[in-house]
Design an enzyme around this catalytic site. Structure first.
Site, PDB file in Angstrom:
ATOM      1  N   GLU A 174       0.883  -1.173   0.000  1.00 10.22           N
ATOM      2  CA  GLU A 174       0.000   0.000   0.000  1.00 10.22           C
ATOM      3  C   GLU A 174       0.911   1.210   0.000  1.00 10.22           C
ATOM      4  OE1 GLU A 174      -1.601   3.165   0.759  1.00 10.22           O
ATOM      5  OE2 GLU A 174      -1.886   2.488   2.820  1.00 10.22           O
ATOM      6  N   CYS A 193      -1.750   9.176   2.408  1.00 11.40           N
ATOM      7  CA  CYS A 193      -1.513   8.694   1.047  1.00 11.40           C
ATOM      8  C   CYS A 193      -2.706   8.924   0.142  1.00 11.40           C
ATOM      9  CB  CYS A 193      -1.137   7.217   1.077  1.00 11.40           C
ATOM     10  SG  CYS A 193      -2.330   6.177   1.947  1.00 11.40           S
TER      11      CYS A 193
END
Length: 451
Positions: free
Chosen positions: A227, A261
């Site tokens: 991720e 993110c």
């Protein structure tokens, strides 16, 4: 054995210290997890799910402590820490427990059965920006699936994750099943990824480090979930109330000082609305208060470190040198405190429009029509998240279908309000998915029994 001091970005004080795990200690921890994994995998799913529920309650009970250490170690405003590192963590644990109870561990087909079995030992490496939450998204499904886990949290914010592990063991996870190591990525992290006995590597962090983790895992022929970063677009359509939408979109971009993110750091808007959008965005950014994260009035705390501050300001300075126009003066605060910056007149291929800044920097990008908006939103190496703000459900659905992103959020829905939705991205945003049944699948092997 080296001691790593944790320096608070709030005031520069030492707020914690951890002993870096020696390579031999990492390997011993993995070996213990390996030995304990079969018995844990034999524990009934209902019992593992019950442990997750007890763990969730323990997190809520320790909420003030977890929020306080998170805020001190990485500068997150205390109220946000309570929401994202306590309440959301408990929700992920509870949701994963429910998903595990409903998951089709055994599927019967014509002439064969499919069994989802534990993958084995998981090496989990987590970041500093949402330190406990990012542990939960990996550890909850891995343990629910019957895997053993060895966790390496970020050395910049280790205390919350350490407490999280302690609470799991108190809730009933066997200590040997749940190993914890501390240290820096190039030493402890690499040792963990390459240790004999690891079956799955789950990593959250930068693209640069993630590519190395993926290469190391691949060399050992072990599964990897990554991720990574994002450069998410928020597409504002021409049928919305700009006065209501633009401030909300701006605030979303600056959550956790932009250190997220999936932050929507590219704001796409109709070209004809440029003047109004710029005025509203500037006003929304200037209204955000930067300061002590323990102050309830604070919207943005400091960046995690002076080095991160220099990185963010470097992006801003280079963008301005290339012709970007800041909306309002760029405030000079004492590092690592960083005021939010909104940039207009940015070329679509500019560095600041394409690279992940990981700070409070929002880029405004006009578009001509829906097709152009989709093209701009997709013009990125990343594909973690995207947002659409609009009034026409059919139009929103048509645009969402063409966006290349792992999540598309409509009209302000946040990831944290949907803890069962899969999270992960396209392209350089990574490989694999977290949360819900998709998170469980990352930690299962598929066995077919033919009869």
């Amino acid at each position: 054995m080296d001691e790593i001091q944790v320096i608070s970005p709030v005031d520069g004080s030492v707020v914690a210290a951890v002993a870096e795990t020696e390579p031999a200690g990492v390997r011993t921890t993995v070996a213990a997890a390996r030995a304990a994994a079969p018995a844990w995998g034999d524990v009934p799913v209902a019992d593992r799910a019950a442990i997750l529920d007890r763990w969730a309650q323990a997190v809520l009970d320790a909420g003030d402590e977890i929020a306080a250490v998170t805020s001190a170690e990485m500068g997150m405003p205390l109220a946000l820490a309570r929401v994202t590192q306590v309440e959301l963590v408990a929700a992920v644990l509870q949701n994963t427990a429910a998903a595990a109870r409903d998951f089709p561990w055994l599927q019967k087909h014509d002439g064969f059965e499919v069994h989802h079995v534990p993958a084995g030992v998981v090496a989990a490496i987590t970041p500093w920006n949402f330190p406990v939450y990012q542990c939960a998204t990996k550890l909850a499904p891995a343990l629910a699936a019957g895997c053993a886990v060895v966790l390496k949290p970020s050395e910049l914010a280790p205390t919350g994750p350490t407490r999280f592990v302690e609470l799991a063991i108190a809730a009933g996870v066997p200590a040997a099943v749940f190993g914890l190591v501390h240290g820096r990525g190039p030493t402890v992290g690499e040792t963990l990824v390459t240790a004999d006995g690891v079956d799955v590597v789950s990593f959250t962090g930068s693209v640069a480090v993630g590519s190395k983790v993926g290469a190391l895992a691949g060399a050992a022929i072990r599964r990897v979930a990554l991720e990574l970063g994002g450069k998410s677009a928020a597409v504002v359509l021409d049928d919305v109330d700009l006065d209501e939408v633009i401030p909300r979109a701006v605030r979303a971009a600056f959550v956790n000082s932009g250190q997220a993110c999936n932050a929507p750091t590219r704001l796409l808007y109709p070209r004809a609305s440029a003047d109004r959008v710029e005025a509203l965005a500037a006003a929304a950014a200037s209204a955000l208060r930067v300061g002590d994260p323990s102050d309830p009035a604070t919207d943005l705390g400091p960046l995690v470190s002076a080095a991160q501050y220099e990185r963010v300001r470097g992006f801003v300075d280079r963008a301005m040198a290339a012709g970007a126009r800041p909306l309002g003066p760029v405030a000079e605060l004492a590092p690592p405190y960083c005021a939010p910056v909104v940039l207009a007149d940015v070329e679509r291929d500019a560095e600041v429009a394409r690279e992940e800044v990981f700070g409070p920097v929002l880029v405004l990008l006009p578009y001509d029509d829906d097709a152009d908006a989709i093209a701009v939103a997709n013009d990125t190496d990343y594909g973690l998240s995207a947002e659409i703000w609009g009034a026409d459900p059919a139009r929103i659905a048509a645009i969402a279908a063409r966006l290349r992103a792992g999540q598309v959020k409509v009209n302000g829905v946040r990831t944290r309000t949907r803890p069962g939705a899969p999270f992960g991205g396209f392209g350089k945003s990574g490989v694999g998915r977290e949360l819900g049944e998709w998170g469980l699948l990352e930690f299962c092997e598929v066995k077919a029994v033919l009869a």
